[in-house]
Write a protein that holds these residues in place. Sequence first.
Motif, PDB file in Angstrom:
ATOM      1  N   THR A 135      -4.503   6.818  -1.968  1.00  0.00           N
ATOM      2  CA  THR A 135      -3.939   5.562  -1.515  1.00  0.00           C
ATOM      3  C   THR A 135      -3.924   4.629  -2.718  1.00  0.00           C
ATOM      4  N   TYR A 185       0.567   5.288   0.606  1.00  0.00           N
ATOM      5  CA  TYR A 185      -0.268   6.388   1.090  1.00  0.00           C
ATOM      6  C   TYR A 185       0.365   7.683   0.606  1.00  0.00           C
ATOM      7  N   SER A 195      -9.174   8.172  -2.885  1.00  0.00           N
ATOM      8  CA  SER A 195      -8.611   9.512  -3.042  1.00  0.00           C
ATOM      9  C   SER A 195      -9.511  10.542  -2.386  1.00  0.00           C
ATOM     10  N   THR A 226       0.842  -1.184   0.000  1.00  0.00           N
ATOM     11  CA  THR A 226       0.000   0.000   0.000  1.00  0.00           C
ATOM     12  C   THR A 226       0.879   1.236   0.000  1.00  0.00           C
ATOM     13  N   LYS A 248      -5.025  13.853  -2.260  1.00  0.00           N
ATOM     14  CA  LYS A 248      -4.303  12.780  -1.550  1.00  0.00           C
ATOM     15  C   LYS A 248      -4.894  11.465  -2.010  1.00  0.00           C
TER      16      LYS A 248
END
Length: 153
Positions: free
Chosen positions: A148, A38, A97, A36, A146
Amino acid sequence: MSSTPNGQSFLLDPQKTAGLTRFSHARVVKPSTYHTIYISGIAAVSPDGTYEGVTEDADGTFTIDVREQTASILRRIESIIHGASKGKANLYNIVDSVVYILDMKTQYADMNEEWNKVWSDRASAPSRATIGVKELPDPRFAVEIKATAIFEL
């Protein structure tokens, strides 16, 4: 549900939501087989300090092109994902997101149009929240994103 590198797309009622924005209600991922990533909130400023999508006038005022900022941010996020995954992942590996935007009434459509150039269908689009905010860290920012992302081990 259809499967892509960022898991399976899930929609509550695909027939009733066909004309809406291109994003999944959820992404279903098998976490044990993936890494993952971030990704912090990314804005349209390049490493050399230039602001993308901003035109500054001689008097110090500026205009912001939300489409250009959104496209720039998505390119930067793709570079981050590519680097962090050692070339194994890209934007299509994003599972979730958040888009922060200054003015939903005047800027949302332009941001969304750029978003839809990357994700042309719901099957590949990540889940997304779009939040109108009072301000971002710099007055030259209209959008911050932002995300992931996941990729196979």
